[in-house]
Design a protein around this motif. Structure first.
Motif: not given
Length: 329
Positions: A37-65
């Motif tokens: 049967t047809e699957s509702p699951i799809k690969w997102v070609v142009d994903s709006p999700l972030p890449t690269g830096e995230g919230l951890a970028a503001a915390y040196s080596a995760d200190h106090n994250i």
């Protein structure tokens, strides 16, 4: 892009393959594909999700994250006894140890991870490895980020790091998402998804390539009629490098019960490798992913190397994208 959805488990002798092109799903063995049967699951070609830096970028080596309002749980393994911040420890045959991976290391990544890392050593004939589990207050969207390194001689790993949905955080219901291999989950009791290295039945160089291994109540059966985890990954990606630290992150979005609006995605070193929509993870509005197991579990199904070592560090669970560690001071 075309994606593959596979069924794989150490005890399955035949290969089941689903290729999703748009919404058409085909399942079967390599020699005999049968329309489903047809699957509702799809690969997102142009994903709006972030890449690269995230919230951890503001915390040196995760200190106090842990001070960030979006962080639910974190452990950099720099202090405390084994499993001190976790709820359950699985240390089969003394597989777990803290080690100082910074000694003699000139790696920039090692500077981000501090001195202590978790070392998991699985020895064939002695143990299958081990790890830790934590239960936590859930969120609609969850991100789990950790660093890992496979030893230069590490062979194939059977199972890796798993996010599970349990009926409750208390009593026996906190275990409803554990076990059940080969069985179709009840949408009111459990679902799970794991980010794993997969060796494609020994066809790819160990430890393999990154892959989701997922169980949920509308998953596809495997050719043997049982319900082994369904796999999700890009059609092409590089083999996992051994001897190098890797930043791994994955995300799930819970579906609205009765709708196919759940999601999952994963990143390697801040690069979005795959994003899928259309999951019907659950049927109950009170069922949430609320337990994470960090582990390396090894058996001798495809693994020939006697001793197989994997390292972990800087684990963060949050309700927004975490990304790689911020630069060390």
């Amino acid at each position: 892009m075309r994606i593959h959805l596979v069924f794989h488990h150490a005890r399955v002798a035949v290969i089941g393959l689903v290729s999703i092109i748009g919404t058409a799903a085909i399942v079967g063995t390599a020699a005999d594909a049968v329309a489903q049967t047809e699957s509702p699951i799809k690969w997102v070609v142009d994903s709006p999700l972030p890449t690269g830096e995230g919230l951890a970028a503001a915390y040196s080596a995760d200190h106090n994250i842990s001070s960030h309002s979006s962080v639910i749980f974190c452990d950099d393994f720099e202090s405390g006894e084994l499993g001190a911040k976790w709820d359950e420890t699985s240390n089969r045959g003394d597989a777990l140890a803290f080690v100082d991976e910074s000694l003699g290391s000139a790696s920039p990544t090692q500077k981000l991870l501090g001195k202590r890392s978790l070392k998991v050593t699985a020895t064939l004939g002695k143990n299958t490895g081990g790890g830790f589990t934590t239960w936590f207050q859930p969120a609609d969207r969850l991100f789990i980020r950790f660093y890992t390194k496979f030893d230069e001689d590490c062979d194939y790993v059977h199972h890796f790091c798993t996010l599970r949905a349990n009926k409750s955080l208390r009593g026996g219901e906190r275990w409803s998402g554990f076990g059940g291999a080969g069985k179709l989950p009840d949408g009111e009791e459990r679902f799970s998804t794991a980010i794993e290295p997969w060796g494609n039945w020994g066809k790819w160089s160990p430890p393999g390539r990154w892959n989701f291994y997922s169980y949920w109540h509308t998953m596809k059966p495997s050719p043997d009629g049982k319900y082994w985890g369904n796999g999700f990954r890009p059609e092409t990606q590089p083999d996992i490098e051994r001897g190098e630290w890797i930043c791994v992150e994955f995300m799930i979005l819970h579906n609205t019960p009765g709708k196919n609006d759940g999601e999952q995605a994963y990143w390697i070193d801040g690069e979005l490798r795959g994003h899928w929509t259309g999951f019907n993870w659950r049927t109950s509005p009170t069922l949430f992913a609320n337990a994470f197991t960090l582990e390396s579990y090894v058996t001798d199904r495809w693994t020939k190397q006697t001793e197989n070592t994997v390292f972990f560090d800087n684990v963060v669970i949050a309700n927004e994208y975490v990304g790689p560690c911020g630069p060390a001071n």
